[in-house]
Design a protein around this motif. Structure first.
Motif, short mmCIF file in Angstrom:
data_model
loop_
_atom_site.label_atom_id
_atom_site.label_comp_id
_atom_site.label_asym_id
_atom_site.label_seq_id
_atom_site.Cartn_x
_atom_site.Cartn_y
_atom_site.Cartn_z
N GLN A 241 0.79 -1.19 0.17
CA GLN A 241 -0.03 -0.01 -0.11
C GLN A 241 0.93 1.11 -0.07
N ILE A 242 0.56 2.19 -0.77
CA ILE A 242 1.21 3.33 -0.98
C ILE A 242 0.08 4.64 -0.68
N SER A 243 0.55 5.38 0.33
CA SER A 243 -0.32 6.61 0.97
C SER A 243 0.23 7.76 0.41
N ASN A 244 -0.62 8.68 0.48
CA ASN A 244 -0.42 10.30 0.14
C ASN A 244 0.37 10.51 -1.20
N LEU A 245 -0.63 9.73 -2.08
CA LEU A 245 0.09 9.62 -3.43
C LEU A 245 0.38 11.19 -4.07
N SER A 246 1.39 11.22 -4.84
CA SER A 246 1.61 12.49 -5.52
C SER A 246 1.63 12.05 -7.09
N SER A 247 1.65 13.04 -8.19
CA SER A 247 1.82 12.61 -9.33
C SER A 247 3.25 11.82 -9.89
N GLU A 248 4.02 12.14 -8.85
CA GLU A 248 5.66 11.51 -9.24
C GLU A 248 5.56 9.97 -9.11
N ASP A 249 4.57 9.70 -8.17
CA ASP A 249 4.48 8.06 -8.00
C ASP A 249 3.79 7.38 -9.13
N ALA A 250 3.27 8.21 -10.38
CA ALA A 250 2.80 7.38 -11.26
C ALA A 250 4.01 6.72 -12.27
N GLY A 251 3.72 5.25 -12.64
CA GLY A 251 4.77 4.71 -13.37
C GLY A 251 4.91 3.21 -13.02
N SER A 252 5.85 2.55 -13.50
CA SER A 252 5.91 1.15 -13.33
C SER A 252 6.60 0.64 -12.08
N TYR A 253 5.93 -0.48 -11.50
CA TYR A 253 6.33 -1.13 -10.38
C TYR A 253 6.43 -2.61 -10.70
N ARG A 254 7.31 -3.34 -9.66
CA ARG A 254 7.36 -4.88 -9.89
C ARG A 254 7.64 -5.43 -8.43
N ALA A 255 6.75 -6.58 -8.44
CA ALA A 255 6.94 -7.25 -7.00
C ALA A 255 7.86 -8.57 -7.34
N TYR A 256 8.91 -8.88 -6.55
CA TYR A 256 9.58 -10.06 -6.68
C TYR A 256 8.98 -10.86 -5.51
N VAL A 257 8.53 -12.19 -6.09
CA VAL A 257 8.04 -13.03 -5.04
C VAL A 257 8.99 -14.23 -4.94
N ASN A 258 9.68 -14.48 -3.89
CA ASN A 258 10.80 -15.64 -3.68
C ASN A 258 10.07 -16.67 -2.90
N LEU A 259 10.19 -17.86 -3.45
CA LEU A 259 9.58 -19.17 -2.93
C LEU A 259 10.42 -19.80 -2.01
N ARG A 260 10.01 -20.45 -1.00
CA ARG A 260 10.74 -21.27 0.02
C ARG A 260 11.17 -22.46 -0.68
N ARG A 261 12.47 -22.75 -0.50
CA ARG A 261 12.96 -24.21 -1.03
C ARG A 261 12.86 -24.22 -2.53
N SER A 262 12.94 -23.19 -3.21
CA SER A 262 12.74 -23.22 -4.53
C SER A 262 13.71 -21.90 -5.03
N PRO A 263 14.71 -22.33 -6.25
CA PRO A 263 15.24 -21.11 -6.74
C PRO A 263 14.58 -19.92 -7.75
N VAL A 264 13.26 -20.51 -7.82
CA VAL A 264 12.45 -19.84 -8.92
C VAL A 264 11.85 -18.53 -7.94
N THR A 265 11.90 -17.32 -8.78
CA THR A 265 11.43 -15.88 -8.31
C THR A 265 10.27 -15.48 -9.40
N HIS A 266 9.23 -15.29 -8.91
CA HIS A 266 8.17 -15.04 -9.63
C HIS A 266 8.01 -13.45 -9.48
N THR A 267 7.59 -12.83 -10.59
CA THR A 267 7.52 -11.44 -10.66
C THR A 267 5.97 -10.94 -11.15
N GLN A 268 5.55 -9.93 -10.53
CA GLN A 268 4.48 -9.28 -10.89
C GLN A 268 4.41 -7.79 -11.19
N GLU A 269 4.15 -7.31 -12.43
CA GLU A 269 4.26 -5.96 -12.62
C GLU A 269 3.06 -5.10 -12.34
N TYR A 270 3.23 -3.89 -12.37
CA TYR A 270 1.97 -2.94 -12.24
C TYR A 270 2.55 -1.75 -12.84
#
Length: 448
Positions: free
Chosen positions: A98-127
């Protein structure tokens, strides 16, 4: 706040060193300036997550990360000292950001890296985060031209003050003789001399808000013949109005003289091109004039009814021997008060109650329009819509509402028909007692 999925267009700038698997779509999330927004996180089905980190193109490091405890202990949340400091948090069981007190500079691309337990695979989600502001009430300017065929064409231009993001425009009403152009911001209305006056409203909308202008009245005649008349600006008593001034691009201004029944102000370019007020009237406009920047538009504050009239800007250019003149017609209106309803009634044959309703204002002013609702079959409006005559029966509407409008406001008042007509059907002696106890007065209705 809302979101949607769009097709992924991967760029190297957001690739993380451990990202070996990427989602096929990026999510578009919409937020309001100054508000909060959530980047929703979806974990891989059946997988245990060890940690999540979030990045954005505008920050050189991850703006936040969370490590999930294995044995039900507290999660470890960390945020980097970037411009997001103190404005990010983790919410919900899925640990969305959650991002609060939004400004116009906050607009743009974001990415979440999800690291799994006992696995070398990292999943990504992009916004893709889009930030919009709440739209203010737009204002509408009016100009007109008389055509050779006797038709009068009015041009209504809707102006919305928005610091970013697309804005859509719409007009009501839309008729076969109206044409919308310039992305919907301009409405052209073609009227013949016998057509009646009309009223239009512009609505502006973005993904987080919408706002409508005050109703603008289009008169039934052109204020001129063969030439384009000045732009009409609508103002509200006690508020401010701006006479918007534009001149050809690339032209250098020498000075601008504003006048209305005499000299108002003289402007000249100052440092960095900002206009300087070198002469200002000391009359009724004293301390009520200001200049908007950028540009040389004139703003009049604390509007008075006497301010209505013709205004002229004379522009002298350094780069051209030709002066430019632009005229404005300012119309100042007072916000309407609640109307009065005066009623009279008499008994008709076959159990029908004939009612005449008269809608009036203590101080009507100019360009006031009257309407009634409902206005069913058999009802007759007269005297410019101020009077409604109906034959009321028990199956008809219980109340009738009178609405008064001018270009800056509208007010309504309702009349309950059933109690009055019920009193009409009482014997004469009881009806006198009924009126004596002030039942009609308790309803706020005057009786003739």
């Amino acid at each position: 706040m809302g979101w949607q999925l769009v097709r992924n267009e991967e760029t190297e700038a957001l690739r993380g060193p451990g990202a070996s698997r990427e989602d096929s779509a990026r999510m578009v999330v919409t937020g309001t300036l100054g508000g909060s927004v959530t980047l929703p996180l979806k974990w891989p089905s059946g997988q245990q997550v060890g940690s999540v980190s979030w990045t954005t193109r505008s920050a050189p490091v991850a703006i936040a990360s969370v490590t999930l405890a294995e044995a039900g202990g507290p999660d470890i949340f960390h945020q980097a000292e970037t411009r997001y400091w103190g404005r990010v948090s983790v919410t919900g069981q899925d640990r969305s950001l959650q991002i609060s007190n939004l400004s116009s500079e906050d607009a743009g691309s974001y990415r979440a890296y999800v690291n799994l337990r006992r696995s070398p695979v990292t999943h990504t989600q992009e916004y893709i985060l889009q930030v919009y502001e709440q739209l203010a009430r737009p204002h509408v300017t009016l100009s007109s031209r008389m055509g050779e065929n006797g038709h009068c064409t009015f041009i209504l231009t809707c102006v919305a003050e928005s610091r970013g993001g697309p804005v859509t425009y719409s007009w009501t009403p839309l008729e076969p003789w109206t044409v919308v152009s310039h992305g919907g911001s301009v409405l052209s209305v073609s009227l013949r001399p016998r057509d009646h006056a009309l009223m239009f409203t512009c609505t502006v909308q973005n993904p987080v808000s919408n706002s409508s202008s005050y109703p603008v009245s289009v008169p039934h005649f052109c204020a001129g013949s063969g030439t384009t008349v000045g732009e009409t600006v609508i103002g509200t008593l006690g508020e401010s109005a701006t006479l918007h001034l534009e001149f050809p691009a690339g032209q250098e201004v020498e000075n601008i003289t504003w006048s209305s029944r005499g000299l108002l102000a003289v402007l000249r370019p100052g440092p960095a091109g900002k206009p300087v007020l070198v002469v200002e009237t000391q009359g009724p406009y004293s301390r009520r004039l200001s200049i908007s920047h950028p540009g040389y538009s004139l703003q009049i504050s604390s509007l008075r009814l006497q301010d209505s009239g013709l205004y002229r800007a004379q522009i002298t250019l350094r780069t051209s021997p030709m002066n430019i003149t632009k005229d404005f017609t300012l119309r100042v209106y007072e916000k309407l008060q609640e109307p009065n309803i005066t009623v009279s009634s008499r008994i008709m044959n076959a159990g029908t109650c004939f009612i005449m309703l008269v809608c009036s204002l203590d101080q009507a002013g100019e360009d006031v329009q009257y309407s009634w609702d409902p206005h069913g079959q058999g009802a007759v409006m007269s005297h410019g819509g101020t009077t409604l005559s109906i034959s009321w029966r028990s199956v008809d509407s219980d109340s009738y509402r009178c609405t008064v409008r001018n270009p800056v406001s509208q007010r309504s008042r309702s009349f309950p028909a059933r109690p009055l007509c019920s009193a009409s059907f009482l014997p004469c002696s009881l009806r006198k007692e009924f009126l004596l106890f002030g039942i009609l007065g308790a309803l706020g209705i005057k009786s003739i």
